[in-house]
Design a protein around this motif. Structure first.
Motif, PDB file in Angstrom:
ATOM      1  N   UNK A  42       0.844  -1.197   0.000  1.00 27.29           N
ATOM      2  CA  UNK A  42       0.000   0.000   0.000  1.00 27.29           C
ATOM      3  C   UNK A  42       0.881   1.250   0.000  1.00 27.29           C
ATOM      4  N   UNK A  43       0.503   2.203  -0.850  1.00 28.70           N
ATOM      5  CA  UNK A  43       1.236   3.452  -0.918  1.00 28.70           C
ATOM      6  C   UNK A  43       2.259   3.524  -2.043  1.00 28.70           C
ATOM      7  N   UNK A  44       2.620   2.364  -2.599  1.00 29.73           N
ATOM      8  CA  UNK A  44       3.575   2.358  -3.708  1.00 29.73           C
ATOM      9  C   UNK A  44       2.869   2.701  -5.020  1.00 29.73           C
ATOM     10  N   UNK A  45       3.640   3.128  -5.995  1.00 28.02           N
ATOM     11  CA  UNK A  45       3.110   3.365  -7.338  1.00 28.02           C
ATOM     12  C   UNK A  45       3.313   2.101  -8.181  1.00 28.02           C
ATOM     13  N   UNK A  46       2.375   1.843  -9.105  1.00 30.12           N
ATOM     14  CA  UNK A  46       2.525   0.713 -10.012  1.00 30.12           C
ATOM     15  C   UNK A  46       2.255   1.170 -11.436  1.00 30.12           C
ATOM     16  N   UNK A  47       2.901   0.483 -12.358  1.00 29.27           N
ATOM     17  CA  UNK A  47       2.726   0.786 -13.774  1.00 29.27           C
ATOM     18  C   UNK A  47       2.408  -0.517 -14.504  1.00 29.27           C
ATOM     19  N   UNK A  48       1.298  -0.503 -15.236  1.00 39.37           N
ATOM     20  CA  UNK A  48       0.852  -1.672 -15.978  1.00 39.37           C
ATOM     21  C   UNK A  48       0.967  -1.370 -17.472  1.00 39.37           C
ATOM     22  N   UNK A  49       1.368  -2.376 -18.235  1.00 32.88           N
ATOM     23  CA  UNK A  49       1.635  -2.155 -19.655  1.00 32.88           C
ATOM     24  C   UNK A  49       0.697  -2.970 -20.526  1.00 32.88           C
ATOM     25  N   UNK A  90      -7.953  10.612  -9.106  1.00 35.86           N
ATOM     26  CA  UNK A  90      -6.797  11.253  -9.755  1.00 35.86           C
ATOM     27  C   UNK A  90      -5.502  10.490  -9.485  1.00 35.86           C
ATOM     28  N   UNK A  91      -5.560   9.396  -8.726  1.00 38.57           N
ATOM     29  CA  UNK A  91      -4.365   8.557  -8.562  1.00 38.57           C
ATOM     30  C   UNK A  91      -4.143   7.688  -9.798  1.00 38.57           C
ATOM     31  N   UNK A  92      -5.174   7.589 -10.629  1.00 37.83           N
ATOM     32  CA  UNK A  92      -5.102   6.768 -11.836  1.00 37.83           C
ATOM     33  C   UNK A  92      -4.818   7.653 -13.047  1.00 37.83           C
ATOM     34  N   UNK A  93      -3.871   7.242 -13.873  1.00 36.22           N
ATOM     35  CA  UNK A  93      -3.599   7.946 -15.116  1.00 36.22           C
ATOM     36  C   UNK A  93      -3.154   6.935 -16.160  1.00 36.22           C
ATOM     37  N   UNK A  94      -3.286   7.304 -17.422  1.00 38.25           N
ATOM     38  CA  UNK A  94      -2.864   6.412 -18.497  1.00 38.25           C
ATOM     39  C   UNK A  94      -2.343   7.248 -19.645  1.00 38.25           C
ATOM     40  N   UNK A  95      -1.431   6.662 -20.375  1.00 36.31           N
ATOM     41  CA  UNK A  95      -0.938   7.316 -21.569  1.00 36.31           C
ATOM     42  C   UNK A  95      -0.702   6.272 -22.645  1.00 36.31           C
ATOM     43  N   UNK A 116       1.612   6.126 -26.315  1.00 36.62           N
ATOM     44  CA  UNK A 116       2.574   6.800 -27.178  1.00 36.62           C
ATOM     45  C   UNK A 116       2.739   6.030 -28.479  1.00 36.62           C
ATOM     46  N   UNK A 117       2.922   6.774 -29.562  1.00 34.87           N
ATOM     47  CA  UNK A 117       3.141   6.143 -30.861  1.00 34.87           C
ATOM     48  C   UNK A 117       1.948   5.366 -31.369  1.00 34.87           C
ATOM     49  N   UNK A 118       0.782   5.615 -30.776  1.00 32.53           N
ATOM     50  CA  UNK A 118      -0.429   4.917 -31.210  1.00 32.53           C
ATOM     51  C   UNK A 118      -0.391   3.434 -30.961  1.00 32.53           C
ATOM     52  N   UNK A 119       0.505   3.004 -30.058  1.00 32.72           N
ATOM     53  CA  UNK A 119       0.618   1.562 -29.823  1.00 32.72           C
ATOM     54  C   UNK A 119       0.542   1.261 -28.334  1.00 32.72           C
ATOM     55  N   UNK A 120       1.689   1.071 -27.689  1.00 27.28           N
ATOM     56  CA  UNK A 120       1.736   0.636 -26.294  1.00 27.28           C
ATOM     57  C   UNK A 120       1.101   1.671 -25.373  1.00 27.28           C
ATOM     58  N   UNK A 121       0.388   1.163 -24.365  1.00 26.89           N
ATOM     59  CA  UNK A 121      -0.213   2.042 -23.363  1.00 26.89           C
ATOM     60  C   UNK A 121       0.245   1.604 -21.980  1.00 26.89           C
ATOM     61  N   UNK A 122       0.373   2.583 -21.081  1.00 27.58           N
ATOM     62  CA  UNK A 122       0.663   2.275 -19.690  1.00 27.58           C
ATOM     63  C   UNK A 122      -0.419   2.880 -18.811  1.00 27.58           C
ATOM     64  N   UNK A 123      -0.847   2.113 -17.821  1.00 30.54           N
ATOM     65  CA  UNK A 123      -1.787   2.572 -16.803  1.00 30.54           C
ATOM     66  C   UNK A 123      -0.995   2.689 -15.508  1.00 30.54           C
ATOM     67  N   UNK A 124      -1.013   3.873 -14.911  1.00 29.92           N
ATOM     68  CA  UNK A 124      -0.258   4.115 -13.695  1.00 29.92           C
ATOM     69  C   UNK A 124      -1.212   4.378 -12.543  1.00 29.92           C
ATOM     70  N   UNK A 125      -0.956   3.718 -11.430  1.00 31.89           N
ATOM     71  CA  UNK A 125      -1.727   3.951 -10.209  1.00 31.89           C
ATOM     72  C   UNK A 125      -0.746   4.444  -9.162  1.00 31.89           C
ATOM     73  N   UNK A 126      -0.971   5.657  -8.676  1.00 32.28           N
ATOM     74  CA  UNK A 126      -0.089   6.236  -7.659  1.00 32.28           C
ATOM     75  C   UNK A 126      -0.656   5.995  -6.264  1.00 32.28           C
ATOM     76  N   UNK A 165      -0.938   3.476  -4.173  1.00 31.34           N
ATOM     77  CA  UNK A 165      -1.954   2.418  -4.241  1.00 31.34           C
ATOM     78  C   UNK A 165      -2.638   2.185  -2.895  1.00 31.34           C
ATOM     79  N   UNK A 166      -3.924   1.826  -2.987  1.00 33.70           N
ATOM     80  CA  UNK A 166      -4.756   1.488  -1.840  1.00 33.70           C
ATOM     81  C   UNK A 166      -5.232   0.047  -1.994  1.00 33.70           C
ATOM     82  N   UNK A 167      -5.656  -0.546  -0.902  1.00 34.72           N
ATOM     83  CA  UNK A 167      -6.087  -1.941  -0.962  1.00 34.72           C
ATOM     84  C   UNK A 167      -7.276  -2.139  -1.889  1.00 34.72           C
ATOM     85  N   UNK A 168      -8.130  -1.131  -1.992  1.00 36.79           N
ATOM     86  CA  UNK A 168      -9.290  -1.266  -2.879  1.00 36.79           C
ATOM     87  C   UNK A 168      -8.919  -1.240  -4.354  1.00 36.79           C
ATOM     88  N   UNK A 169      -7.640  -0.955  -4.640  1.00 34.18           N
ATOM     89  CA  UNK A 169      -7.182  -1.003  -6.034  1.00 34.18           C
ATOM     90  C   UNK A 169      -6.908  -2.438  -6.485  1.00 34.18           C
TER      91      UNK A 169
END
Lengths: 113, 113
Positions: free
Chosen positions: A15-22, A63-68, A70-80, A82-86
């Protein structure tokens, strides 16, 4: 590859760490989507990309959730911060266009301790 | 927001039996999709329906897009053990919702040999 590829397949973090999903969509698919699936539930829409832009971010839970994307291909979802309900399975899908059938990856199973 | 009511929530059947499940909504959808999800995997598209009244088959599966555009059903004939899984309906409205899929809560299918 032939299908939508997601990484990592599993992620355990404190809990509290940031994660990045691809997400790596099917080649040639311009539309990309992120969904969240909690245990035993249906899928909850998070965000939609057409190319690199996100016309619909309405499903992002906070607002802890964001996504980007790039290049019209790969996407990353970032959760800053983190909480247990995530904790959930985060699924990515892609399609040839917004009105075309969406094809899903196998998801990232996120567990927040 | 839009909701899809999927029923039944679960089914326990004998191998060889036919299965029927359906989804209803108070909102109109322009596209109906049916997915199957196995444990640890993402949903796999079974059938896509684009026109009101459309009846489409894919092997032992048959699905229909309701005339009112507010409902759809999926039938599986002569079930086999590998039909086990969770079946989801999903609807697409288009317009400002773009590619946002609304999912039903799923039907858990168990097939006894």
């Amino acid at each position: 590859g032939a299908g939508v590829s997601q990484s990592p397949s599993n992620k355990v973090t404190e809990k509290g760490k940031d994660v990045e999903l691809r997400c790596d969509p099917i080649s040639g698919h311009t539309a990309l989507y992120w969904y969240r699936q909690s245990l035993g539930q249906g899928l909850e829409f998070l965000i939609y990309f057409q190319g690199n832009s996100a016309p619909d971010k309405s499903g992002l839970p906070s607002d802890r959730f964001s996504a980007e994307r790039t290049g019209g291909s790969v996407s990353t979802l970032t959760i800053q911060r983190t909480q247990q309900e995530d904790s959930a399975v985060y699924l990515c899908a892609s399609s040839r266009g917004w009105n075309q059938p969406q094809h899903f990856g196998d998801g990232t199973r996120l567990s927040i301790l | 927001g839009q909701q899809l009511n999927q029923s039944p929530q679960s089914m326990f059947i004998q191998e060889g039996e036919d299965v029927s499940m359906n989804c209803t909504s108070s909102s109109i959808f322009n596209t109906w999709l049916w997915y199957k999800q196995d444990p640890g995997e993402g949903p796999v598209l079974l059938i896509a329906l684009y026109k009101a009244g459309e009846l489409t088959s894919n092997g032992r599966l048959t699905a229909q897009f309701g005339i009112t555009r507010k409902d759809s059903f999926l039938n599986i004939s002569a079930s086999i053990p590998s039909d086990v899984g969770i079946y989801f309906c999903a609807g697409l409205t288009g317009g400002t919702s773009y590619g946002k899929l609304t999912f039903g809560q799923g039907t858990i299918l168990t097939v006894h040999p």
